[in-house]
Design a protein around this motif. Sequence first.
Motif, PDB file in Angstrom:
ATOM      1  N   THR A   9      15.366  95.110  38.619  1.00  0.00           N
ATOM      2  CA  THR A   9      16.393  95.936  39.359  1.00  0.00           C
ATOM      3  C   THR A   9      17.806  95.139  38.985  1.00  0.00           C
ATOM      4  O   THR A   9      18.218  94.810  39.966  1.00  0.00           O
ATOM      5  CB  THR A   9      16.410  96.307  40.795  1.00  0.00           C
ATOM      6  OG1 THR A   9      16.016  94.838  41.543  1.00  0.00           O
ATOM      7  CG2 THR A   9      15.162  97.151  41.168  1.00  0.00           C
ATOM      8  N   TRP A  11      20.967  95.885  38.648  1.00  0.00           N
ATOM      9  CA  TRP A  11      22.247  96.311  39.272  1.00  0.00           C
ATOM     10  C   TRP A  11      22.387  95.784  40.810  1.00  0.00           C
ATOM     11  O   TRP A  11      23.256  95.396  41.368  1.00  0.00           O
ATOM     12  CB  TRP A  11      22.765  97.819  39.198  1.00  0.00           C
ATOM     13  CG  TRP A  11      22.949  97.923  37.590  1.00  0.00           C
ATOM     14  CD1 TRP A  11      22.258  98.614  36.563  1.00  0.00           C
ATOM     15  CD2 TRP A  11      24.145  97.386  37.027  1.00  0.00           C
ATOM     16  NE1 TRP A  11      22.830  98.590  35.505  1.00  0.00           N
ATOM     17  CE2 TRP A  11      24.079  97.661  35.627  1.00  0.00           C
ATOM     18  CE3 TRP A  11      25.032  96.472  37.196  1.00  0.00           C
ATOM     19  CZ2 TRP A  11      25.017  97.315  34.621  1.00  0.00           C
ATOM     20  CZ3 TRP A  11      25.946  96.191  36.200  1.00  0.00           C
ATOM     21  CH2 TRP A  11      25.768  96.634  35.063  1.00  0.00           C
ATOM     22  N   SER A  12      21.171  96.459  41.522  1.00  0.00           N
ATOM     23  CA  SER A  12      21.082  96.036  43.125  1.00  0.00           C
ATOM     24  C   SER A  12      21.094  94.343  43.058  1.00  0.00           C
ATOM     25  O   SER A  12      21.731  94.095  44.221  1.00  0.00           O
ATOM     26  CB  SER A  12      20.066  96.791  43.721  1.00  0.00           C
ATOM     27  OG  SER A  12      18.843  96.540  42.941  1.00  0.00           O
ATOM     28  N   ALA A  13      20.269  93.851  42.245  1.00  0.00           N
ATOM     29  CA  ALA A  13      20.236  92.458  42.232  1.00  0.00           C
ATOM     30  C   ALA A  13      21.664  91.946  42.050  1.00  0.00           C
ATOM     31  O   ALA A  13      22.018  90.865  42.973  1.00  0.00           O
ATOM     32  CB  ALA A  13      19.111  92.017  41.234  1.00  0.00           C
ATOM     33  N   VAL A  15      24.668  93.445  42.638  1.00  0.00           N
ATOM     34  CA  VAL A  15      25.471  93.886  43.707  1.00  0.00           C
ATOM     35  C   VAL A  15      25.166  92.748  44.851  1.00  0.00           C
ATOM     36  O   VAL A  15      26.194  92.262  45.563  1.00  0.00           O
ATOM     37  CB  VAL A  15      25.535  95.137  43.990  1.00  0.00           C
ATOM     38  CG1 VAL A  15      26.194  95.403  45.265  1.00  0.00           C
ATOM     39  CG2 VAL A  15      26.049  95.911  42.785  1.00  0.00           C
ATOM     40  N   GLY A  16      23.894  92.752  45.121  1.00  0.00           N
ATOM     41  CA  GLY A  16      23.470  92.155  46.431  1.00  0.00           C
ATOM     42  C   GLY A  16      23.944  90.616  46.227  1.00  0.00           C
ATOM     43  O   GLY A  16      24.354  89.866  47.334  1.00  0.00           O
ATOM     44  N   ARG A  73      22.205 103.653  54.804  1.00  0.00           N
ATOM     45  CA  ARG A  73      21.132 103.951  53.951  1.00  0.00           C
ATOM     46  C   ARG A  73      19.865 104.044  54.619  1.00  0.00           C
ATOM     47  O   ARG A  73      20.026 103.994  56.211  1.00  0.00           O
ATOM     48  CB  ARG A  73      20.845 102.910  52.739  1.00  0.00           C
ATOM     49  CG  ARG A  73      22.139 102.824  51.806  1.00  0.00           C
ATOM     50  CD  ARG A  73      21.986 103.960  50.914  1.00  0.00           C
ATOM     51  NE  ARG A  73      22.974 103.618  49.546  1.00  0.00           N
ATOM     52  CZ  ARG A  73      22.398 102.856  48.518  1.00  0.00           C
ATOM     53  NH1 ARG A  73      21.330 102.510  48.403  1.00  0.00           N
ATOM     54  NH2 ARG A  73      23.355 102.671  47.792  1.00  0.00           N
TER      55      ARG A  73
ATOM     56  N   VAL B  22      20.253  94.518  50.133  1.00  0.00           N
ATOM     57  CA  VAL B  22      20.721  95.224  49.032  1.00  0.00           C
ATOM     58  C   VAL B  22      19.837  94.749  47.576  1.00  0.00           C
ATOM     59  O   VAL B  22      19.348  95.313  46.824  1.00  0.00           O
ATOM     60  CB  VAL B  22      22.156  95.195  48.633  1.00  0.00           C
ATOM     61  CG1 VAL B  22      22.543  95.734  47.191  1.00  0.00           C
ATOM     62  CG2 VAL B  22      22.702  96.079  49.615  1.00  0.00           C
ATOM     63  N   SER B  23      19.912  93.384  47.216  1.00  0.00           N
ATOM     64  CA  SER B  23      19.310  92.675  46.402  1.00  0.00           C
ATOM     65  C   SER B  23      17.866  92.923  46.349  1.00  0.00           C
ATOM     66  O   SER B  23      17.260  92.599  45.272  1.00  0.00           O
ATOM     67  CB  SER B  23      19.693  91.184  46.233  1.00  0.00           C
ATOM     68  OG  SER B  23      19.233  90.635  47.360  1.00  0.00           O
ATOM     69  N   GLY B  24      17.172  93.309  47.245  1.00  0.00           N
ATOM     70  CA  GLY B  24      15.698  93.480  47.283  1.00  0.00           C
ATOM     71  C   GLY B  24      14.957  92.061  47.734  1.00  0.00           C
ATOM     72  O   GLY B  24      13.719  92.188  47.648  1.00  0.00           O
ATOM     73  N   SER B  44      14.725  89.763  38.857  1.00  0.00           N
ATOM     74  CA  SER B  44      15.871  90.062  39.667  1.00  0.00           C
ATOM     75  C   SER B  44      16.276  88.866  40.409  1.00  0.00           C
ATOM     76  O   SER B  44      17.457  88.649  40.322  1.00  0.00           O
ATOM     77  CB  SER B  44      15.251  91.100  40.545  1.00  0.00           C
ATOM     78  OG  SER B  44      14.853  92.304  39.872  1.00  0.00           O
ATOM     79  N   VAL B  48      20.297  87.606  41.105  1.00  0.00           N
ATOM     80  CA  VAL B  48      21.020  87.667  42.589  1.00  0.00           C
ATOM     81  C   VAL B  48      21.635  86.118  42.638  1.00  0.00           C
ATOM     82  O   VAL B  48      22.684  86.029  43.162  1.00  0.00           O
ATOM     83  CB  VAL B  48      19.758  87.656  43.715  1.00  0.00           C
ATOM     84  CG1 VAL B  48      20.383  87.491  44.910  1.00  0.00           C
ATOM     85  CG2 VAL B  48      19.107  88.900  43.698  1.00  0.00           C
TER      86      VAL B  48
END
Lengths: 145, 155
Positions: A9, A11-13, A15-16, A73, B22-24, B44, B48
Motif C-alpha cells: 500500500t 500511498w497510505s504508507a 502519507v502515514g 473514517r 493511516v500507514s497500516g 510498505s 513509512v
Amino acid sequence: MTVAWSAFTPWSALVGGVLIGLASAVLVLFNGRIAGISGILAGLLEPPSADTRWRLAFTIGLVAAPLCFALLRAWPSVTITATPLEVIIAGALVGVGTRLGSGCTSGHGVCGLSRLSPRSLVATGTFMGAGFLTVFLARHVLGIG
Amino acid sequence: MRARETFFALVSGLVFGIGLIVSGMTSPQKVSSFLDLAGDWDPSLGLVMGGAIGIGLFAFAIARRRSTTLLGGPMRLPNKRTIDVRLVVGSMLFGIGWGIAGLCPGPAIVALGAGNGTALLFVAAMLGGMSLVDVLERAREGRDPNASAAPTTAE
C-alpha cells in the motif's frame, strides 16, 4: 523473495509516514524533544517530574488517535494473531530491549536516522536484522506464526 | 510555556498515532509481512520510514541549528555517541520481540486505544520489562558507585 504487490500500500504508507514525520517535527521544534515512544513510556514509570506532563500528553494523544481517526473514517480495529504467551514474551523482550538500547522504531528508526545519528543507525540495523531473522526462523524453519 | 508544551505534545502524539493507523503499521500482520523477506514481502513499512525520515531530515536540520525551541525552551537533543554492547544487545532483544508479535511500542499503545485487549497484555509485559531494567540498574549502581547511570534521555 517475492513482493506481495496486492498487499503493498504505497500511498497510505507514504502519507502515514509523512504524518509520523510531521508529529516528530512538532515535538522537536516546539518542545525540543525526541519523539521516542519507548523512552516516553519508560519516563512515565519514573517518579513524577517536570517531564511527566508532556510525556503523559503525548501518550494520551496516541491512545486517542483511533477515536479521532474514526471521526473521519471507519473505526481502526486491530487484530493481533499471536497467542497470549507469545504476546507476553514479545512485550517483555520489547520492554527490556528498548530500555537497554535506549530506543525503538520511533526514537532510533525515525528520529535518530533523521538526525543522522551513527548510534541510531547501528540500533536500527540491529533491530531490523533481528526482526528479519526472528520472522524467518518462526515462519520458514519452525513453521509457526 | 508549559501549558503550550503540553498542548504540542498532545498534538504530536495524536498526529503520530493517526500516522501509524493511516500507514497500516498498527496491523501486526502488515509489520510481519515486511519482516518476512523470504515470504510474500510487503515493502510498505519501508515507505513509512522513508516518508517519516523525509520530513524528519528537514525538522532535525532546523533543530540542530537552534539552541532554543519555537516556544523559547531549551532544545534537548541526545548527545550520547558511544556505540556499545548495551546498545546492540538491547536492540537485538527489541528486534526479536518485534518479530514475534509484529508490535512495537507506538502501535501497541494505539491498539490499546482502539480497544484491543491483547494489546493490554503486550503493554503490561513491556512496561514490566522496562521496570525490570531500571530496577536492576539501580541495584547495580547501589553496589558500585562507579557504574554508569542509566540513560534517561529518550531517543
